[in-house]
Design a protein around this motif. Structure first.
Motif, PDB file in Angstrom:
ATOM      1  N   ALA A  55       0.786  -1.136  -0.079  1.00 56.67           N
ATOM      2  CA  ALA A  55       0.185  -0.151  -0.188  1.00 56.67           C
ATOM      3  C   ALA A  55       0.779   1.039   0.136  1.00 56.67           C
ATOM      4  N   ARG A  56       1.901   1.266   0.533  1.00 60.48           N
ATOM      5  CA  ARG A  56       2.897   2.442   0.871  1.00 60.48           C
ATOM      6  C   ARG A  56       3.605   2.527  -0.444  1.00 60.48           C
ATOM      7  N   THR A  57       4.012   1.726  -1.209  1.00 60.84           N
ATOM      8  CA  THR A  57       4.602   1.905  -2.463  1.00 60.84           C
ATOM      9  C   THR A  57       3.454   2.197  -3.585  1.00 60.84           C
ATOM     10  N   ALA A  58       2.181   1.740  -3.560  1.00 60.20           N
ATOM     11  CA  ALA A  58       1.169   2.189  -4.314  1.00 60.20           C
ATOM     12  C   ALA A  58       0.988   3.690  -4.210  1.00 60.20           C
ATOM     13  N   ALA A  59       0.881   4.467  -2.986  1.00 57.64           N
ATOM     14  CA  ALA A  59       0.610   5.630  -2.791  1.00 57.64           C
ATOM     15  C   ALA A  59       1.562   6.417  -3.225  1.00 57.64           C
ATOM     16  N   THR A  60       2.919   5.803  -2.894  1.00 55.85           N
ATOM     17  CA  THR A  60       4.033   6.653  -3.577  1.00 55.85           C
ATOM     18  C   THR A  60       4.184   6.805  -4.997  1.00 55.85           C
ATOM     19  N   LEU A  61       3.928   5.773  -5.504  1.00 55.37           N
ATOM     20  CA  LEU A  61       3.852   5.921  -7.192  1.00 55.37           C
ATOM     21  C   LEU A  61       2.565   6.888  -7.625  1.00 55.37           C
ATOM     22  N   LEU A  62       1.440   6.504  -6.955  1.00 56.05           N
ATOM     23  CA  LEU A  62       0.428   7.611  -7.336  1.00 56.05           C
ATOM     24  C   LEU A  62       0.565   9.072  -6.935  1.00 56.05           C
ATOM     25  N   GLY A  63       1.213   9.379  -5.988  1.00 58.72           N
ATOM     26  CA  GLY A  63       1.693  10.657  -5.506  1.00 58.72           C
ATOM     27  C   GLY A  63       2.680  11.368  -6.493  1.00 58.72           C
ATOM     28  N   ARG A  64       3.533  10.508  -7.006  1.00 63.25           N
ATOM     29  CA  ARG A  64       4.617  10.973  -7.795  1.00 63.25           C
ATOM     30  C   ARG A  64       4.292  11.265  -9.117  1.00 63.25           C
ATOM     31  N   LEU A  65       3.240  10.324  -9.689  1.00 65.54           N
ATOM     32  CA  LEU A  65       2.563  10.353 -10.967  1.00 65.54           C
ATOM     33  C   LEU A  65       1.741  11.779 -10.995  1.00 65.54           C
ATOM     34  N   LEU A  66       0.726  11.807 -10.190  1.00 69.13           N
ATOM     35  CA  LEU A  66       0.128  13.115  -9.949  1.00 69.13           C
ATOM     36  C   LEU A  66       0.737  14.220  -9.886  1.00 69.13           C
ATOM     37  N   GLU A  67       1.709  14.280  -8.993  1.00 67.85           N
ATOM     38  CA  GLU A  67       2.385  15.501  -8.795  1.00 67.85           C
ATOM     39  C   GLU A  67       3.286  15.818 -10.097  1.00 67.85           C
ATOM     40  N   ARG A  68       3.875  15.152 -10.861  1.00 72.39           N
ATOM     41  CA  ARG A  68       4.481  15.377 -12.149  1.00 72.39           C
ATOM     42  C   ARG A  68       3.529  15.824 -12.983  1.00 72.39           C
ATOM     43  N   ILE A  69       2.202  15.235 -13.220  1.00 68.49           N
ATOM     44  CA  ILE A  69       1.311  15.545 -13.854  1.00 68.49           C
ATOM     45  C   ILE A  69       0.960  17.187 -13.728  1.00 68.49           C
ATOM     46  N   ALA A  70       0.735  17.503 -12.486  1.00 69.47           N
ATOM     47  CA  ALA A  70       0.062  18.723 -12.058  1.00 69.47           C
ATOM     48  C   ALA A  70       1.373  19.653 -12.536  1.00 69.47           C
ATOM     49  N   GLY A  71       2.716  19.284 -12.529  1.00 66.08           N
ATOM     50  CA  GLY A  71       3.526  20.136 -13.081  1.00 66.08           C
ATOM     51  C   GLY A  71       3.788  20.316 -14.566  1.00 66.08           C
ATOM     52  N   ASP A  72       2.899  19.738 -15.336  1.00 65.13           N
ATOM     53  CA  ASP A  72       2.651  19.582 -16.734  1.00 65.13           C
ATOM     54  C   ASP A  72       1.351  20.091 -17.230  1.00 65.13           C
ATOM     55  N   PRO A  73       0.799  21.115 -17.097  1.00 59.62           N
ATOM     56  CA  PRO A  73      -0.591  21.491 -17.249  1.00 59.62           C
ATOM     57  C   PRO A  73      -1.029  21.270 -18.427  1.00 59.62           C
ATOM     58  N   CYS A  74       0.037  21.704 -19.604  1.00 66.63           N
ATOM     59  CA  CYS A  74      -0.676  21.369 -21.089  1.00 66.63           C
ATOM     60  C   CYS A  74      -0.987  19.944 -21.334  1.00 66.63           C
ATOM     61  N   TRP A  75      -0.074  19.030 -20.614  1.00 69.50           N
ATOM     62  CA  TRP A  75      -0.295  17.669 -21.014  1.00 69.50           C
ATOM     63  C   TRP A  75      -1.709  17.389 -20.073  1.00 69.50           C
ATOM     64  N   LEU A  76      -1.676  17.848 -18.775  1.00 71.58           N
ATOM     65  CA  LEU A  76      -3.148  17.639 -18.131  1.00 71.58           C
ATOM     66  C   LEU A  76      -4.297  18.155 -18.799  1.00 71.58           C
ATOM     67  N   LEU A  77      -4.415  19.210 -19.426  1.00 76.55           N
ATOM     68  CA  LEU A  77      -5.572  19.666 -20.152  1.00 76.55           C
ATOM     69  C   LEU A  77      -5.763  18.977 -21.269  1.00 76.55           C
ATOM     70  N   GLN A  78      -4.834  18.427 -21.822  1.00 74.14           N
ATOM     71  CA  GLN A  78      -4.984  17.702 -23.149  1.00 74.14           C
ATOM     72  C   GLN A  78      -5.779  16.347 -22.585  1.00 74.14           C
ATOM     73  N   GLN A  79      -5.339  15.733 -21.549  1.00 72.72           N
ATOM     74  CA  GLN A  79      -5.829  14.590 -21.127  1.00 72.72           C
ATOM     75  C   GLN A  79      -7.372  14.530 -20.747  1.00 72.72           C
ATOM     76  N   THR A  80      -7.635  15.908 -20.058  1.00 69.01           N
ATOM     77  CA  THR A  80      -8.856  16.039 -19.657  1.00 69.01           C
ATOM     78  C   THR A  80      -9.908  16.901 -20.469  1.00 69.01           C
ATOM     79  N   ARG A  81      -9.532  17.120 -21.665  1.00 69.39           N
ATOM     80  CA  ARG A  81     -10.307  18.062 -22.533  1.00 69.39           C
ATOM     81  C   ARG A  81     -11.584  17.753 -22.604  1.00 69.39           C
ATOM     82  N   ALA A  82     -12.171  16.410 -22.045  1.00 71.68           N
ATOM     83  CA  ALA A  82     -13.627  15.984 -22.232  1.00 71.68           C
ATOM     84  C   ALA A  82     -14.251  16.820 -21.274  1.00 71.68           C
ATOM     85  N   LEU A  83     -13.773  17.608 -20.128  1.00 72.42           N
ATOM     86  CA  LEU A  83     -14.102  18.250 -19.081  1.00 72.42           C
ATOM     87  C   LEU A  83     -14.732  19.414 -19.565  1.00 72.42           C
ATOM     88  N   LYS A  84     -14.354  19.866 -20.743  1.00 69.45           N
ATOM     89  CA  LYS A  84     -14.545  21.179 -21.281  1.00 69.45           C
ATOM     90  C   LYS A  84     -16.143  21.536 -21.124  1.00 69.45           C
TER      91      LYS A  84
END
Length: 454
Positions: A55-84
């Motif tokens: 569980a600790r390993t899973a949370a660390t991976l999820l945390g790092r992934l989402l943190e890196r995605i948050a630091g790449d807003p252009c990619w994030l917006l592209q992946q979530t464009r269905a929210l428009k």
């Protein structure tokens, strides 16, 4: 003074001893009638060392992934464009964020997230992540301090209060720009979780950082200045803005999102900023599940965010199949609901998950970003389960309980920031302690050298 361990031989004696401790520690919620102690488990959830580490390993991976995605807003917006066109908070975030030129996004994200997991026969599964208002960790840590002397078990370490306070304080000091460090916690007008928040702000102040708890209306009286700092009406510069509200629709939505957009142009550290908050959307979770299913998607995640094949395989194992309602026919929606799929909206908080007939009712007025998620068949806890609620000892050994583990990750490294465990009836869709559906629980490692109550 608490009774000695030798005198606490039954659940009733433990409950009688514990109740005044909960009240004195203000371990609970603020409701209309005043302070109410949180419902707590007297039967900590036993996990193997391997299960806990996974569980600790899973949370660390999820945390790092989402943190890196948050630091790449252009990619994030592209992946979530269905929210428009989505009439949801993530939809409003998408529209607000996409209207800002990337070079003007100067407010940085401070990661303090909670990743909620359920344990199944096949391992851990990802329920959702909360990068905004990820609370109750300090109360959980405080409860462990109260219960451990009365019921000695090999509890897992829960540094939620100390670790989260350290993260916030050090971030505020680093972003003080030569002025006294100030952390502002943004809270709801009718805040229930004030005692958890007060524990955290008191711990932050012990690091030499001033704190304020302000409602949104109070915060909006402040203003940004030419140095890109954000200042309160008394002239103090805010170092860190810690959002403990802002994840549900607000009455004055237009003013709110214009204000949030203006904060993105400042030098504030926000926990989270708009990209950080959007990274926790269920739609991004859905998209990540699709990407991880495909070799090309895994390659994209590896190249863009620096994950190894082994790490991506672990992330893939956490995923639960999901479908966009807008992509399905009515017959397909009906069939999946009949199969037990969860109908999930993009909103956060209680009341946003439905099944069977209730899910079908939601579908009649569906939002463009609503999802159907495959049911997670969590392991049922079969032991006698004792809990303390409103001063009454309760025992449940028939309906079965499940436990949901939320692990906090902190900063860019997604370091361990404690945990929140909630236990509830296996039939319940709601997992919130504030809604009364779940009890605050703890985790111990098995085999236990000291037995609990049979």
């Amino acid at each position: 003074m608490a009774q000695s361990l030798r005198t606490i031989a039954t659940p009733q004696q433990l409950a009688t001893t514990l109740q005044p401790l909960l009240i004195n520690a203000r371990l609970g919620l603020q409701q209309a009638k005043g302070f109410v102690p949180a419902p707590v488990s007297l039967t900590p959830w036993q996990l193997s060392t391997s299960q806990w580490q996974q569980a600790r390993t899973a949370a660390t991976l999820l945390g790092r992934l989402l943190e890196r995605i948050a630091g790449d807003p252009c990619w994030l917006l592209q992946q979530t464009r269905a929210l428009k066109d989505s009439a949801s908070v993530p939809g409003a975030i998408w529209r607000t964020l996409s209207a800002i030129e990337p070079v003007r996004l100067t407010s940085r994200n401070l990661n303090l997230s909670r990743h909620d997991l359920l344990l199944t026969a096949g391992g851990w599964r990802w329920v959702e992540s909360n990068p905004i208002a990820a609370g109750m960790g300090p109360l959980s840590a405080r409860y462990q301090q109260l219960l451990a002397p009365l019921l000695p078990l090999p509890y897992v370490d829960n540094p939620a209060l100390a670790a989260q306070a350290k993260l916030l304080a050090e971030a505020a000091i680093a972003n003080a720009a030569g002025q006294p460090a100030l952390l502002v916690m943004v809270i709801a007008e009718q805040e229930q979780n004030i005692f958890d928040q007060q524990l955290l702000t008191e711990a932050v102040r012990q690091h030499g950082v001033a704190t304020e708890r302000l409602t949104l209306n109070q915060l909006q009286q402040g203003q940004a200045r030419g140095d890109k700092g954000f200042y309160l009406t008394d002239g103090r510069r805010v170092s860190v803005l810690y959002w403990r509200t802002g994840y549900n629709p607000l009455p004055q939505a237009a003013d709110y999102w214009a204000f949030r957009a203006s904060l993105e142009h400042t030098n504030l550290l926000q926990c989270p900023n708009l990209a950080g908050q959007l990274s926790g959307s269920k739609w991004l979770q859905h998209q990540l599940g699709l990407l991880l299913q495909q070799p090309s998607g895994r390659q994209q995640l590896a190249q863009r965010f620096g994950f190894s094949p082994a790490q991506l395989q672990l992330l893939q194992q956490l995923m639960v199949p999901s479908f966009a309602v807008a992509d399905l026919t009515a017959e397909a929606v009906r069939a999946k609901l009949a199969a037990g799929y969860w109908y999930k909206t993009q909103q956060e908080g209680g009341g946003n998950v439905a099944r069977y007939a209730q899910g079908w009712q939601r579908y009649q007025h569906y939002d463009s970003a609503d999802l159907l998620m495959a049911p997670i068949h969590a392991n049922i806890r079969c032991e006698n389960f004792f809990s303390l609620k409103h001063g009454e000892l309760l025992q449940n050994n028939s309906a079965g309980r499940i436990s949901e583990l939320g692990i906090f990750t902190l900063g860019s490294a997604a370091s361990y920031g404690g945990y929140l465990c909630r236990s509830k009836a296996s039939s319940s869709l709601e997992g919130g302690i504030s809604h009364g559906a779940a009890t605050l629980d703890l985790i111990s490692l098995k085999p236990c050298c000291c037995s609990g109550f049979a």
